[in-house]
Design an enzyme around this catalytic site. Structure first.
Site, PDB file in Angstrom:
ATOM      1  N   GLU A   1      45.357 -28.086  -8.386  1.00 48.86           N
ATOM      2  CA  GLU A   1      46.236 -28.788  -7.432  1.00 48.86           C
ATOM      3  C   GLU A   1      46.277 -28.074  -6.083  1.00 48.86           C
ATOM      4  O   GLU A   1      46.787 -28.599  -5.112  1.00 48.86           O
ATOM      5  CB  GLU A   1      47.650 -28.893  -8.028  1.00 48.86           C
ATOM      6  CG  GLU A   1      47.713 -29.898  -9.159  1.00 48.86           C
ATOM      7  CD  GLU A   1      49.007 -29.852  -9.952  1.00 48.86           C
ATOM      8  OE1 GLU A   1      49.867 -28.993  -9.663  1.00 48.86           O
ATOM      9  OE2 GLU A   1      49.143 -30.663 -10.891  1.00 48.86           O
TER      10      GLU A   1
ATOM     11  N   HIS B   1      40.618 -19.926 -10.746  1.00 47.81           N
ATOM     12  CA  HIS B   1      39.493 -20.471 -11.519  1.00 47.81           C
ATOM     13  C   HIS B   1      39.703 -20.221 -13.017  1.00 47.81           C
ATOM     14  O   HIS B   1      39.478 -21.106 -13.851  1.00 47.81           O
ATOM     15  CB  HIS B   1      38.180 -19.796 -11.104  1.00 47.81           C
ATOM     16  CG  HIS B   1      37.767 -20.033  -9.685  1.00 47.81           C
ATOM     17  ND1 HIS B   1      37.809 -19.051  -8.727  1.00 47.81           N
ATOM     18  CD2 HIS B   1      37.296 -21.139  -9.066  1.00 47.81           C
ATOM     19  CE1 HIS B   1      37.366 -19.541  -7.578  1.00 47.81           C
ATOM     20  NE2 HIS B   1      37.053 -20.810  -7.751  1.00 47.81           N
TER      21      HIS B   1
HETATM   22  P1  AMP Z   1      36.362 -23.656  -5.610  1.00 44.77           P
HETATM   23  O1  AMP Z   1      35.468 -22.665  -6.303  1.00 44.77           O
HETATM   24  O2  AMP Z   1      37.167 -23.055  -4.506  1.00 44.77           O
HETATM   25  O3  AMP Z   1      35.622 -24.906  -5.216  1.00 44.77           O
HETATM   26  O4  AMP Z   1      37.447 -24.111  -6.674  1.00 44.77           O
HETATM   27  C1  AMP Z   1      37.076 -24.580  -7.944  1.00 44.77           C
HETATM   28  C2  AMP Z   1      38.286 -25.162  -8.621  1.00 44.77           C
HETATM   29  O5  AMP Z   1      39.306 -24.169  -8.707  1.00 44.77           O
HETATM   30  C3  AMP Z   1      38.897 -26.339  -7.850  1.00 44.77           C
HETATM   31  O6  AMP Z   1      39.314 -27.333  -8.772  1.00 44.77           O
HETATM   32  C4  AMP Z   1      40.079 -25.709  -7.158  1.00 44.77           C
HETATM   33  O7  AMP Z   1      41.129 -26.611  -6.893  1.00 44.77           O
HETATM   34  C5  AMP Z   1      40.517 -24.695  -8.199  1.00 44.77           C
HETATM   35  N1  AMP Z   1      41.312 -23.633  -7.573  1.00 44.77           N
HETATM   36  C6  AMP Z   1      40.974 -22.873  -6.513  1.00 44.77           C
HETATM   37  N2  AMP Z   1      41.987 -22.031  -6.189  1.00 44.77           N
HETATM   38  C7  AMP Z   1      42.993 -22.292  -7.063  1.00 44.77           C
HETATM   39  C8  AMP Z   1      44.304 -21.771  -7.243  1.00 44.77           C
HETATM   40  N3  AMP Z   1      44.802 -20.817  -6.459  1.00 44.77           N
HETATM   41  N4  AMP Z   1      45.066 -22.278  -8.237  1.00 44.77           N
HETATM   42  C9  AMP Z   1      44.580 -23.275  -9.046  1.00 44.77           C
HETATM   43  N5  AMP Z   1      43.347 -23.799  -8.923  1.00 44.77           N
HETATM   44  C10 AMP Z   1      42.559 -23.323  -7.949  1.00 44.77           C
END
Ligand code: AMP
Length: 274
Positions: free
Chosen positions: A139, A28
């Site tokens: 990604e 994040h």
């Molecule tokens: P989430 O809170 O899991 O819905 O994720 C929020 C954003 O963070 C989304 O755009 C995800 O793709 C991104 N995200 C989550 N985990 C990762 C990671 N390990 N690397 C890069 N982006 C991430």
């Protein structure tokens, strides 16, 4: 939020937006750093979106750490944290959803039938509320990134979508809020996703381009660990997500594996010319 966005826009400020479900990790934060770099004002939303969880999924138990998230946001220079609650985004009588025709018929969409409608709907709403010039998505959720790009194009949102590379733990496990569910004993099994992706890449780069053969090897690696159950393994087209049989161009290797009751996803682009 909408009013603030209006004022910022009137002042000629460029707004970057990072939508999240909170429980921040370095993944994040990496998105926030990109947003910070690309615009004048950085907005982050924290909302665990009920519309993207199926009835049997982990909406109630999804990890939350609101105060800590706000502190981390402050440290990353976030200007505005938008943290709506459910009745604000889905008041009584709510009935409008954004559906995509084809992209959800692959990968995660098959085992999570409401997921992409939930994601597209909430992101469309957040875009209309935050009114960003750019928005950053990871990604790690490759299919989600494609869905958002498609929706932005199809519904004429005037927003630039930036994809951010996957951030991993030092051992290679893709960072995810759901990693919090894993026990120490399950950790090696969770690493099988990254291990198998690397193996698939090595095979492709060594000249093996037959998808069936590569997927068999990936399956073997994952199932060698206890407590693993494969949801899907796919070698697919980078844009349409259609299966690719013979790897004659860069393809996406994507997989979803349950380790115990924790569902993990990961992916890697494999390039036969490397
Ligand atoms: P989430 O809170 O899991 O819905 O994720 C929020 C954003 O963070 C989304 O755009 C995800 O793709 C991104 N995200 C989550 N985990 C990762 C990671 N390990 N690397 C890069 N982006 C991430």
């Amino acid at each position: 939020m909408q009013l603030q966005a209006e004022v910022l826009r009137r002042d000629g400020r460029r707004i970057a937006f990072v939508p999240t479900m909170g429980f921040f990790h370095e993944g994040h934060l990496s998105l926030m750093r990109i947003g910070r770099r690309e615009a004048d004002v950085l907005v982050v939303s924290i909302f665990v979106n009920p519309a993207q969880f199926g009835p049997e999924e982990d909406f109630d138990t999804y990890p939350r750490s609101f105060e800590k998230d706000l502190e981390l946001s402050r440290r990353e220079g976030v200007d505005l944290a938008f943290t709506p609650d459910k009745p604000q985004l889905y008041p009584d009588g709510y009935q409008t959803y954004v559906n995509l025709e084809n992209l959800p018929n692959h990968l995660c969409g098959l085992s999570r039938p409401v997921f992409f409608t939930g994601v597209a709907t909430v992101v469309a709403k957040l875009f209309n509320i935050v009114r960003p010039h750019i928005a950053v998505f990871g990604e790690k959720d490759y299919q989600q990134l494609l869905v958002i790009r498609r929706m932005v194009q199809d519904l004429d949102f005037d927003i630039e979508i930036i994809g951010a590379p996957i951030v991993r733990e030092p051992d290679g496990l893709a960072m995810s809020s759901r990693n919090n569910y894993l026990t120490a004993q399950q950790r090696p099994a969770a690493l099988s996703l990254y291990k198998s992706l690397n193996r698939a890449r090595a095979l492709v780069e060594s000249g093996i381009h037959d998808s069936v053969r590569i997927l068999k090897e990936v399956e073997r690696i994952i199932l060698a660990y206890p407590d693993t159950e494969i949801d899907y393994l796919a070698l697919c087209d980078l844009k349409s997500l259609e299966d690719v049989k013979n790897i004659d161009r860069p393809v996406l290797m994507a997989l979803a594996v349950k380790v115990g009751s924790t569902r993990l996803i990961d992916n890697m682009v494999l390039d036969p010319k490397c």
